[in-house]
Design an enzyme around this catalytic site. Structure first.
Site, PDB file in Angstrom:
ATOM      1  N   HIS A 191      -2.071  -4.407  22.615  1.00 45.60           N
ATOM      2  CA  HIS A 191      -1.742  -3.072  23.099  1.00 45.60           C
ATOM      3  C   HIS A 191      -1.438  -3.083  24.598  1.00 45.60           C
ATOM      4  O   HIS A 191      -0.512  -2.431  25.061  1.00 45.60           O
ATOM      5  CB  HIS A 191      -2.923  -2.151  22.794  1.00 45.60           C
ATOM      6  CG  HIS A 191      -2.666  -0.716  23.051  1.00 45.60           C
ATOM      7  ND1 HIS A 191      -1.940   0.067  22.181  1.00 45.60           N
ATOM      8  CD2 HIS A 191      -3.016   0.098  24.089  1.00 45.60           C
ATOM      9  CE1 HIS A 191      -1.868   1.296  22.666  1.00 45.60           C
ATOM     10  NE2 HIS A 191      -2.506   1.343  23.813  1.00 45.60           N
ATOM     11  N   HIS A 234       0.101   6.655  19.155  1.00 43.52           N
ATOM     12  CA  HIS A 234      -1.353   6.766  19.013  1.00 43.52           C
ATOM     13  C   HIS A 234      -1.672   6.695  17.527  1.00 43.52           C
ATOM     14  O   HIS A 234      -2.315   7.571  16.960  1.00 43.52           O
ATOM     15  CB  HIS A 234      -1.876   8.049  19.661  1.00 43.52           C
ATOM     16  CG  HIS A 234      -3.074   7.812  20.515  1.00 43.52           C
ATOM     17  ND1 HIS A 234      -4.096   8.699  20.660  1.00 43.52           N
ATOM     18  CD2 HIS A 234      -3.420   6.743  21.273  1.00 43.52           C
ATOM     19  CE1 HIS A 234      -5.010   8.202  21.476  1.00 43.52           C
ATOM     20  NE2 HIS A 234      -4.627   7.013  21.859  1.00 43.52           N
ATOM     21  N   ASN A 235      -1.185   5.620  16.906  1.00 41.61           N
ATOM     22  CA  ASN A 235      -1.211   5.509  15.455  1.00 41.61           C
ATOM     23  C   ASN A 235      -2.603   5.270  14.895  1.00 41.61           C
ATOM     24  O   ASN A 235      -3.062   5.991  14.015  1.00 41.61           O
ATOM     25  CB  ASN A 235      -0.315   4.352  15.005  1.00 41.61           C
ATOM     26  CG  ASN A 235       1.104   4.513  15.527  1.00 41.61           C
ATOM     27  OD1 ASN A 235       1.541   5.622  15.785  1.00 41.61           O
ATOM     28  ND2 ASN A 235       1.810   3.413  15.697  1.00 41.61           N
TER      29      ASN A 235
END
Lengths: 222, 719
Positions: free
Chosen positions: B47, B93-94
C-alpha cells in the site's frame, strides 16, 4: 441592507448564503460563533446550512447554546430579521425562536434533490414577493428535516399565516408537509429547502431569489 | 513497557517475507525492536511502497505544459489559467470498506479530501467509483447501504459536492468490494504547499484530532488477501469524524495563509510513520519525534501503537518557529490539537523517543528509498476466443434487460443520499455523463468523470486500459470541456500471480498509450492489490478519474433532446458485441474480445465535438449498452420519445468506441454533416426525437413505461 451570516465550525453553506445576500444588494459580515455580540445596525442575520457542531447530540442543539446565539435571540426580540436555512432552521427551533423540532427524515436516509413547494403565506418581508399558492422549486439536502410539533400548534400556525412553505411531495415525513415556518411577527423564517441554491440561472432555477429580494425591498422602503 | 521478542511468526504477521526481513537486517545491521519492525512493515507494505507496481507506473506519461505537479506528492496539480490550479487524486479504500462499510467508505472520503487540502487547495468536487458483488449475493445490499451511507455521511458534513461516480455489480466483487474516492480542490498557483521539510532544528507539529488505537496495522491489512478470518480484522478499520475534518481543513487553510507552514503532510496510511518519513525523505533531513508529546485519546498507548495508528483527521507539519504563536492561535480558534512533537535533524535518522527511551533509531532515507521493489513475473493475457454468433433479440426486450439491471438503471437512490449542490456552484449533478462545478467567482468551470469497464480489462487488459481513458475523454468532450489530466486508481488481485501481474502490466500499457495520445497525463494515483478472497480475484479495475476545463460558459454543452431534434451518430459502427452489456445482462455471458480503441479516431471525434459545440444541443458518448442505451438515456433525460431506424442487435447494442450521439435541430444537423466531412469524421442520421414512444425499427414501447423501469430498478434491487 446590512446582513450578518453566523459561522459555526461545521457551517458549510455560509459562503453560499453570503453570496445570495450580496446578490440582493447586502453588505455582509461573517460572524464567528464564539463572538458574544453582533456588529451594530444589522438588518438581518442568516444562520446557514451545514453541520454546525457535527450534528452530534441533536442537530442545532449545541449551536443554539453558543455565545452568539444569545445575541441572535436578542436581535429577534428587538424585531430584527432572521433567516435560518436547513441546519439554520434546526438552530432556530432549538433556540425557541421558532416552534417545533426537526426529527430524522422518515426514510432514515439523507435526501438531496430539487423539490416542489407551495407558498402558503405571503406575510412579512421574506414572503411578500411571492403569491399565495404559487408553486416553486428549491433544492433540499438534509438528514433531519422531518418537522414535528403538536397537532394544535400546527393548526394554529396555519391559522396565523405562519406556515411559509409546504412540500408538494413530502420528502422527509414532516407534519402536514411543512417545509418552512415564520415567527409570530413574520420576521423570523426557518426553512429546510435551500433558497440560496436557487438564486442564479446556473442553479437551474431562481425561485429562491424572492426571499432575499423581498427583504431588500422592504428595508429600502422603510 | 516490555516490547515483544522478534520471532519468525511476528515477522510474518507484519507481512514481511523472509527475504524482506534479511534486507531489513542488512540495512540496520542488527535485530529491529518491535516498534522498528512495525515501522518497516508500514513503510514496506504494498500500500505504501508500491513495490509490485512501481516499475510499471514509471512508464506512464505524467508531464505536459498544463501539469504543475505530477505523481509523488499528496495529489496532482494542473494549471487552469489565471493563476489558479486544480489539485486532485483518486484513492481506494477497498479492504476497510468490505470489513466495515460505513466507516471504511467514510474514511476513504476523508483521506482523499485531506490529500487535497494538505496541498493548500479547498475541495470543490468529489466522486466515488463503487464496485459491488452480485446483487443477489447475501452481503451486497448491506455493503451498498453502508458504503453509500458512509460516503454521504462524511462528504455531506464536510461540505463538498458529490458530482459523479460509478456504481457497478459483478460476482467477481463478491468477496472484495471497491471504493475509489476522488476529490478535487482549487488553489492559487503561487500558494501550493508540499511535503518536503526544510531547515534543521525546525519544530515538527502535530495538528488535528487525537491519536487512538484505531487502524493500527491498517496499511498492512490493506496489502493482504482476505480469508475466513476477516471478521477478526474489524478493529483495524479507522473511524471517521467529518466535523473534525471540516475544522481541520479550515484551520489548515487559515494556517497556510499566515505563512507559518514550511511543509505539511497529512497522516493517512500508517499515520505518523509515513508522514514523518515522507517529510524527512523529500527534504533530505532526519526527524526526531518525542511520543510523549503526541495528543492521545486512549491511555497507555505504546510507541508501536502511536507510530502505526491510523486515527483520522490528523496532519504533521514543519513550522516556521517565528510564527508559532500565530499558528497555535489558529488551531485554538478551531478547537483542535496543536502540539510540537519533534524536530528536523541534520543526520539521516528517524529517531523515536518515548519517555526518554529510544524506541526506534533507523536510517530515514533507507525506509522509503531502500524499500523493496519487485519485477514480478507476468504473462500476457491470452487473446479471448472469438465470439460466436449472437442471436437477434427484440430490441425493446434488449433495452429492458439493460435498464432493469442495477448496472444500467438510474442511480438516483445513490446520488440523492449525497449533497450534490453544496457550495452552490454545481452546474451538472451526477447522473448523465460528467459532473460540472463552476470555479467560484469566475466564468470558468471544471468537468469531472470517472470511468472504467472492467469486463473489457479482464478480456483484454491493454485495450481495456485504453478504453477507460477514452471513455473519460469522451465524457469530458461531451460537455464541451477540454480534457486536462487524469488520476488512476488501479485495483487488481494478487500480483504474485503472473496472470494477475499480466493484467496490471497490460492495463498500464493501455492507459499509458491512451493518455499520451489524448494529452491527459496521469498526475496522481493509487494502486490497490491483493483484492482477492480465497484465491478469487476481482475483475481488473483500473478506474480513471479525469478533469477537463470549460473556459467560458458558451463552451458548455448541457442541453437536453427536444421534440423535432435529429439523432446524429458520430463515429463508425461495426457492431462489436464482445464483452458487451447486452451479452452480460440478457445472456449472462462474458465472452469475446474487448472493443478495439482507435486513439486517432477518439482524438479526432472529441476535437470535432468541442469545435462544433455551438451546433450541438445535447450530446452523450456511447459506452457499454451502445446506441440503444445512449438514445434511451437522452430521450429519458429530455422527456421526449426517440425513434431509431435500426433494428438489428449489433447496430443497436454493439459497443464500438469513439462514438457520440447528438441531438440538434435540422439546420444544425446539416451544418454538422458538412463540418464532419471536412474533418474526416464519420457521421450519420440514425433517427429523431419526438412523440412519447421509444422505437427501434418496428419495435416500440412507451417512454413512460421504460422510464419507470429505469428510475425504480435500482432502488428495488438494493432495497
Amino acid at each position: 441592507m446590512r446582513a450578518g451570516v453566523i459561522v459555526f465550525p461545521g457551517s458549510n453553506c455560509d459562503r453560499d448564503l453570503a453570496v445570495a445576500f450580496r446578490q440582493a444588494g447586502a453588505d455582509v459580515s461573517m460572524i464567528w460563533h464564539k463572538d458574544v455580540s453582533l456588529p451594530d445596525n444589522l438588518d438581518v442575520i442568516g444562520i446557514p446550512g451545514g453541520f454546525s457542531f457535527g450534528d452530534y447530540l441533536r442537530c442545532g442543539a449545541i449551536a443554539a447554546r453558543s455565545p452568539i446565539c444569545s445575541a441572535v435571540v436578542e436581535h429577534a426580540k428587538r424585531g430584527g430579521y432572521v433567516i435560518g436555512i436547513c441546519n439554520g432552521f434546526q438552530v432556530l427551533c432549538e433556540t425557541g425562536l421558532l416552534p417545533g423540532t426537526l426529527m430524522r427524515n422518515s426514510g432514515i436516509k439523507f435526501v438531496c434533490k430539487t423539490v416542489g413547494l407551495r407558498v402558503q403565506s405571503t406575510q412579512g418581508a421574506f414572503m411578500q414577493t411571492y403569491e399565495t399558492g404559487q408553486e416553486i422549486l428549491m433544492p433540499v439536502a438534509h438528514h433531519d428535516g422531518n418537522y414535528t410539533a403538536e397537532d394544535d400548534l400546527i393548526s394554529r400556525l396555519d391559522g396565523e399565516g405562519r406556515v411559509a412553505f409546504r412540500y408538494l411531495k413530502n420528502p422527509n415525513g414532516s407534519a402536514d408537509d411543512i417545509a418552512g415556518v415564520l415567527s409570530a411577527n413574520k420576521r423570523v423564517l426557518g426553512l429546510m429547502p435551500h433558497p440560496e441554491r436557487a438564486v442564479d440561472g446556473a442553479h437551474g432555477g431562481t425561485d429562491g431569489t424572492a426571499i432575499f429580494a423581498g427583504l431588500a425591498s422592504v428595508l429600502e422602503n422603510a | 513497557m516490555q516490547e515483544p521478542e522478534i520471532t519468525e511468526e511476528l515477522i510474518a504477521a507484519h507481512g514481511l517475507s523472509p527475504d524482506e526481513y534479511q534486507r531489513l537486517l542488512g540495512i540496520i545491521g542488527r535485530e529491529p525492536t518491535f516498534t522498528e519492525l512495525g515501522i518497516f512493515s508500514a513503510m514496506w507494505n504494498e500500500h505504501c511502497s508500491y513495490k509490485s507496481s512501481k516499475k510499471w507506473l514509471r512508464t506512464l506519461p505524467t508531464e505536459g505544459p498544463q501539469v504543475i505537479c505530477g505523481p509523488g506528492e499528496n495529489a496532482g496539480i494542473v494549471d487552469v489559467g489565471d493563476g489558479q490550479c486544480v489539485v486532485f487524486k483518486m484513492e481506494s479504500h477497498n479492504h476497510p470498506s468490505y470489513i466495515e462499510p460505513y466507516q471504511g467508505a467514510a474514511t476513504g472520503v476523508g483521506g482523499i479530501l485531506r490529500d487535497v487540502f494538505t496541498m493548500g487547495a479547498r475541495p470543490i468536487a468529489a466522486m466515488n467509483s463503487l464496485s459491488f458483488g452480485a446483487i443477489d449475493h447475501p452481503k451486497t445490499k448491506q455493503l451498498v447501504s453502508g458504503v453509500v451511507g458512509g460516503v454521504g455521511g462524511y462528504g455531506n458534513c464536510f461540505g463538498v459536492p458529490m458530482i459523479g461516480g460509478e456504481v457497478r455489480f459483478h460476482p467477481a466483487y463478491n468477496g472484495n468490494c471497491l471504493v475509489n474516492a476522488f476529490a478535487a480542490g482549487l488553489a492559487d498557483t503561487d500558494k501550493i504547499f508540499y511535503s518536503a521539510a526544510s531547515g534543521v532544528g525546525m519544530p515538527v507539529v502535530y495538528l488535528g484530532a487525537k491519536t487512538g488505537r484505531d487502524g493500527v496495522g491498517g496499511a498492512t491489512m490493506a496489502s493482504a488477501e482476505f480469508d475466513d478470518t476477516i471478521e477478526e480484522k474489524r478493529p483495524t478499520v479507522q473511524v471517521g469524524d467529518p466535523f473534525t475534518e471540516k475544522r481541520l481543513m479550515e484551520a489548515t487553510l487559515e494556517l497556510m495563509a499566515t505563512g507559518a507552514v514550511i511543509s505539511i503532510q497529512d497522516m493517512g496510511a500508517a499515520g505518523l510513520t509515513c508522514s514523518a518519513v515522507e517529510m524527512g525523505d523529500k527534504g533530505g533531513l532526519g526527524v526526531r519525534l518525542n511520543l510523549e508529546d503526541v495528543p492521545v485519546r486512549e491511555e497507555n498507548m505504546t510507541a508501536y501503537e502511536m507510530m502505526l495508528s491510523e486515527s483520522q483527521e490528523r496532519m504533521l507539519m514543519v513550522l516556521n518557529p517565528a510564527l508559532e504563536s500565530e499558528a497555535k492561535a489558529v488551531f485554538e480558534k478551531w478547537d483542535l490539537d496543536f502540539a510540537i512533537v519533534g524536530e528536523t535533524i541534520a543526520e539521516d535518522r528517524f529517531l523515536i523517543m518515548h519517555n526518554n527511551s529510544v524506541m526506534a533509531d533507523l536510517p530515514l532515507k533507507a525506509l522509503s528509498g531502500n524499500a523493496p521493489e519487485y519485477d514480478r513475473p507476468w504473462v500476457e493475457t491470452p487473446a479471448p476466443a472469438p465470439l460466436g454468433d449472437v442471436p437477434e433479440v427484440d430490441p425493446i426486450d434488449g433495452l429492458r434487460a439493460l435498464i432493469s439491471s442495477p448496472n444500467y438503471a438510474a442511480k438516483q437512490w445513490v446520488y440523492e443520499q449525497y449533497d450534490t449542490q453544496v457550495m452552490a456552484d454545481t452546474l451538472r449533478a451526477p447522473g448523465l455523463g460528467a459532473g460540472i462545478v463552476r470555479i467560484h467567482g469566475t466564468q470558468k468551470s471544471l468537468a469531472f468523470t470517472s470511468d472504467v469497464t472492467p469486463r473489457y480489462v479482464m478480456a483484454n487488459p491493454v485495450e481495456g486500459g485504453k478504453q477507460a481513458v477514452a471513455e473519460a475523454y469522451r465524457n469530458l468532450c461531451a460537455v464541451g470541456a477540454t480534457p486536462l489530466a487524469t488520476t488512476d486508481n488501479l485495483n487488481f488481485g494478487n500480483p504474485e500471480k503472473p496472470e494477475i501481474m499480466g493484467q496490471l502490466v497490460g492495463a498500464i500499457k493501455g492507459i499509458g498509450a491512451a493518455v499520451a495520445a489524448l494529452d491527459m497525463p496521469i498526475v496522481s494515483g493509487n494502486v490497490s492489490l491483493y483484492n482477492e478472497t480465497d484465491g478469487q480475484g476481482i475483475l481488473p479495475t483500473p478506474t480513471i478519474g479525469a478533469v477537463g476545463l470549460i473556459a467560458q460558459p458558451g463552451d458548455l454543452i448541457d442541453g437536453a433532446a427536444q421534440t423535432g431534434h435529429v439523432a446524429l451518430l458520430v463515429g463508425e459502427t461495426k457492431g462489436h458485441m464482445g464483452q458487451s452489456a447486452l451479452l452480460a445482462e440478457l445472456f449472462n455471458q462474458q465472452q469475446g474480445d474487448a472493443p478495439r480503441i482507435n486513439l486517432g479516431a477518439e482524438k479526432r471525434h472529441g476535437d470535432f465535438i468541442r469545435a462544433n459545440h455551438a451546433l450541438i444541443h445535447a450530446v452523450t458518448d456511447l459506452a457499454d449498452g451502445g446506441l440503444a442505451l445512449a438514445a434511451f438515456e437522452m430521450a429519458e433525460a429530455g422527456g421526449v420519445g426517440v425513434s431509431l431506424d435500426a433494428s438489428d442487435t449489433a447496430t443497436l447494442f454493439g459497443e464500438d468506441q469513439a462514438r457520440y450521439l447528438i441531438a440538434c435541430d435540422f439546420d444544425c444537423a446539416e451544418a454538422l454533416m458538412l463540418a464532419a466531412a471536412a474533418a474526416n469524421v464519420p457521421i450519420a442520421t440514425v433517427g429523431h426525437f419526438s412523440g412519447d414512444q421509444v422505437t427501434f425499427g418496428a419495435a416500440c414501447a412507451p417512454l413512460s413505461e421504460l422510464s419507470d423501469i429505469f428510475r425504480t430498478a435500482f432502488a428495488a434491487a438494493v432495497a
